[in-house]
Design a protein around this motif. Structure first.
Motif, mmCIF file in Angstrom:
data_model
loop_
_atom_site.group_PDB
_atom_site.id
_atom_site.type_symbol
_atom_site.label_atom_id
_atom_site.label_comp_id
_atom_site.label_asym_id
_atom_site.label_seq_id
_atom_site.Cartn_x
_atom_site.Cartn_y
_atom_site.Cartn_z
ATOM 1 N N UNK A 14 -17.845 0.700 -17.406
ATOM 2 C CA UNK A 14 -17.401 1.623 -16.358
ATOM 3 C C UNK A 14 -18.502 2.609 -15.974
ATOM 4 N N UNK A 15 -19.327 2.998 -16.935
ATOM 5 C CA UNK A 15 -20.398 3.965 -16.691
ATOM 6 C C UNK A 15 -21.659 3.319 -16.120
ATOM 7 N N UNK A 16 -21.859 2.060 -16.431
ATOM 8 C CA UNK A 16 -23.090 1.348 -16.076
ATOM 9 C C UNK A 16 -23.461 1.464 -14.586
ATOM 10 N N UNK A 17 -22.524 1.310 -13.638
ATOM 11 C CA UNK A 17 -22.927 1.401 -12.220
ATOM 12 C C UNK A 17 -23.581 2.739 -11.859
ATOM 13 N N UNK A 25 -30.030 1.896 -17.086
ATOM 14 C CA UNK A 25 -28.965 1.058 -17.629
ATOM 15 C C UNK A 25 -28.728 1.477 -19.074
ATOM 16 N N UNK A 26 -27.693 0.910 -19.678
ATOM 17 C CA UNK A 26 -27.371 1.192 -21.074
ATOM 18 C C UNK A 26 -26.927 -0.108 -21.716
ATOM 19 N N UNK A 27 -27.357 -0.318 -22.954
ATOM 20 C CA UNK A 27 -26.959 -1.512 -23.695
ATOM 21 C C UNK A 27 -26.391 -1.095 -25.050
ATOM 22 N N UNK A 28 -25.223 -1.622 -25.376
ATOM 23 C CA UNK A 28 -24.612 -1.376 -26.680
ATOM 24 C C UNK A 28 -25.428 -2.101 -27.740
ATOM 25 N N UNK A 29 -25.732 -1.411 -28.844
ATOM 26 C CA UNK A 29 -26.489 -2.008 -29.946
ATOM 27 C C UNK A 29 -25.567 -2.280 -31.130
ATOM 28 N N UNK A 30 -24.866 -1.222 -31.608
ATOM 29 C CA UNK A 30 -23.931 -1.419 -32.722
ATOM 30 C C UNK A 30 -23.019 -0.212 -32.858
ATOM 31 N N UNK A 31 -21.960 -0.410 -33.618
ATOM 32 C CA UNK A 31 -21.019 0.662 -33.958
ATOM 33 C C UNK A 31 -20.907 0.689 -35.465
ATOM 34 N N UNK A 56 -22.906 14.878 -22.592
ATOM 35 C CA UNK A 56 -21.840 15.275 -21.671
ATOM 36 C C UNK A 56 -21.236 14.111 -20.895
ATOM 37 N N UNK A 57 -21.964 13.033 -20.764
ATOM 38 C CA UNK A 57 -21.456 11.896 -20.012
ATOM 39 C C UNK A 57 -20.926 10.785 -20.901
ATOM 40 N N UNK A 58 -21.827 10.121 -21.557
ATOM 41 C CA UNK A 58 -21.483 8.929 -22.322
ATOM 42 C C UNK A 58 -20.623 9.253 -23.544
ATOM 43 N N UNK A 59 -21.026 10.241 -24.335
ATOM 44 C CA UNK A 59 -20.268 10.585 -25.541
ATOM 45 C C UNK A 59 -18.857 11.048 -25.192
ATOM 46 N N UNK A 60 -18.735 11.907 -24.196
ATOM 47 C CA UNK A 60 -17.420 12.415 -23.819
ATOM 48 C C UNK A 60 -16.520 11.302 -23.285
ATOM 49 N N UNK A 61 -17.092 10.394 -22.502
ATOM 50 C CA UNK A 61 -16.302 9.272 -21.966
ATOM 51 C C UNK A 61 -15.814 8.370 -23.101
ATOM 52 N N UNK A 62 -16.685 8.107 -24.069
ATOM 53 C CA UNK A 62 -16.292 7.266 -25.198
ATOM 54 C C UNK A 62 -15.241 7.954 -26.072
ATOM 55 N N UNK A 63 -15.433 9.240 -26.356
ATOM 56 C CA UNK A 63 -14.473 9.980 -27.188
ATOM 57 C C UNK A 63 -13.102 10.081 -26.526
ATOM 58 N N UNK A 64 -13.082 10.151 -25.206
ATOM 59 C CA UNK A 64 -11.810 10.244 -24.489
ATOM 60 C C UNK A 64 -10.977 8.975 -24.684
ATOM 61 N N UNK A 65 -11.639 7.840 -24.794
ATOM 62 C CA UNK A 65 -10.945 6.562 -24.973
ATOM 63 C C UNK A 65 -10.816 6.157 -26.436
ATOM 64 N N UNK A 66 -11.782 6.598 -27.252
ATOM 65 C CA UNK A 66 -11.839 6.177 -28.662
ATOM 66 C C UNK A 66 -12.103 7.424 -29.511
ATOM 67 N N UNK A 67 -11.056 8.135 -29.892
ATOM 68 C CA UNK A 67 -11.213 9.418 -30.594
ATOM 69 C C UNK A 67 -12.001 9.349 -31.911
#
Length: 79
Positions: A14-17, A25-31, A56-67
């Protein structure tokens, strides 16, 4: 764990565009242990605002969906 990774990738998709629009761009590496490791690419890799984008962008968006996510770590300079 697989479900969490799927959710992470969905949020990043969702953030990539927005990143691509700015030449990056951004690429997921691992969790691992509540931490999401990503590689920032293109213009994002060397941008002076990368810390702001990550926090403020990526971390907050991820935390909002995955606490359970604690932080997002950029591994671009570590590769």
């Amino acid at each position: 764990m697989e479900e969490t990774i799927k959710k992470i990738n969905n949020v990043l998709d969702e953030l990539r565009p927005f990143l691509i629009n700015d030449g990056g761009n951004i690429e997921f590496v691992k969790y691992e242990d509540g931490k999401v490791y990503v590689e920032m690419q293109g213009a994002c890799a060397g941008c002076d605002l990368i810390d702001l984008t990550l926090k403020d962008g990526i971390t907050e968006a991820l935390k909002a969906e995955i606490p359970e996510i604690k932080e997002v770590i950029n591994v671009t300079n570590q590769l």
